[in-house]
Design a protein around this motif. Sequence first.
Motif, PDB file in Angstrom:
ATOM      1  N   PHE A  53       0.842  -1.195   0.000  1.00  0.00           N
ATOM      2  CA  PHE A  53       0.000   0.000   0.000  1.00  0.00           C
ATOM      3  C   PHE A  53       0.882   1.252   0.000  1.00  0.00           C
ATOM      4  N   GLN A  60      -0.449  11.397   3.775  1.00  0.00           N
ATOM      5  CA  GLN A  60      -0.895  12.203   4.916  1.00  0.00           C
ATOM      6  C   GLN A  60      -0.673  13.667   4.592  1.00  0.00           C
ATOM      7  N   LEU A 118      -5.632   6.170   2.059  1.00  0.00           N
ATOM      8  CA  LEU A 118      -5.092   5.211   1.104  1.00  0.00           C
ATOM      9  C   LEU A 118      -4.948   5.881  -0.253  1.00  0.00           C
ATOM     10  N   LYS A 136      -2.969   0.621  -3.970  1.00  0.00           N
ATOM     11  CA  LYS A 136      -2.542  -0.656  -3.409  1.00  0.00           C
ATOM     12  C   LYS A 136      -2.333  -1.674  -4.527  1.00  0.00           C
ATOM     13  N   TYR A 171       0.073   5.075   1.430  1.00  0.00           N
ATOM     14  CA  TYR A 171      -0.831   6.003   2.101  1.00  0.00           C
ATOM     15  C   TYR A 171      -0.231   7.406   2.011  1.00  0.00           C
ATOM     16  N   PHE A 222       3.577   7.266   2.892  1.00  0.00           N
ATOM     17  CA  PHE A 222       3.964   6.079   3.640  1.00  0.00           C
ATOM     18  C   PHE A 222       3.742   4.834   2.788  1.00  0.00           C
ATOM     19  N   LEU A 261      -4.150   9.540   7.754  1.00  0.00           N
ATOM     20  CA  LEU A 261      -3.654   8.889   6.545  1.00  0.00           C
ATOM     21  C   LEU A 261      -4.815   8.504   5.639  1.00  0.00           C
TER      22      LEU A 261
END
Lengths: 112, 112
Positions: free
Chosen positions: A34, A38, A46, A49, A36, A89, A44
């Motif tokens: 994944f 922010q 998504l 993925k 993510y 992330f 966070l």
Amino acid sequence: GDSVTQMEGPVTLSEEAFLTINCTYTATGYPSLFWYVQYPGEGLQLLLKATKADDKGSNKGFEATYRKETTSFHLEKGSVQVSDSAVYFCALLMDSSYKLIFGSGTRLLVRP
Amino acid sequence: DAGITQSPRYKITETGRQVTLMCHQTWSHSYMFWYRQDLGHGLRLIYYSAAADITDKGEVPDGYVVSRSKTENFPLTLESATRSQTSVYFCASSGTPYNEQFFGPGTRLTVL
């Protein structure tokens, strides 16, 4: 143990530049991967993925391909905007667990 | 409002005090998670829950207590706050065990 390694930031780019944020993983099995994002002051979200090798996740112009041979899931975007400034992330999730394992995050700054 | 909410958004407390952070989700997701976010560490799992009355420790559970009497709520309690627990805390939920998690907006906790 399972882990995720991301390139350190901050990554500073000019608007319309090409973006790559590197992510590699270590896992004993076949994880789902994944990305993510922010945004400042927020939780966070998504971004995209991929659940198996050679899958490409894509969203909002961002793409990442699940490469089992290099255990990588690098995030790319062809032309970044100021609004893409955020922390990104990379994370993995094993089939045998529902615990996300995160990388340390990479801050992206896009200048006008 | 639908989604996942956290309260309070900001909290300042003193060493030794008990603090409870609240998390509420309206999706009836079975799985809920608490993470802490610290610079250089990304997100680390504190506790998780697979259903009401079922909880388990994550990576960094020491000093924290959780409960889950109702599916929609997952409070996190710091029984005796320490300065090392100064952090941003995120709650997340997931409807299926091996899929994406949805994050709340976070609680910024400062322990003086």
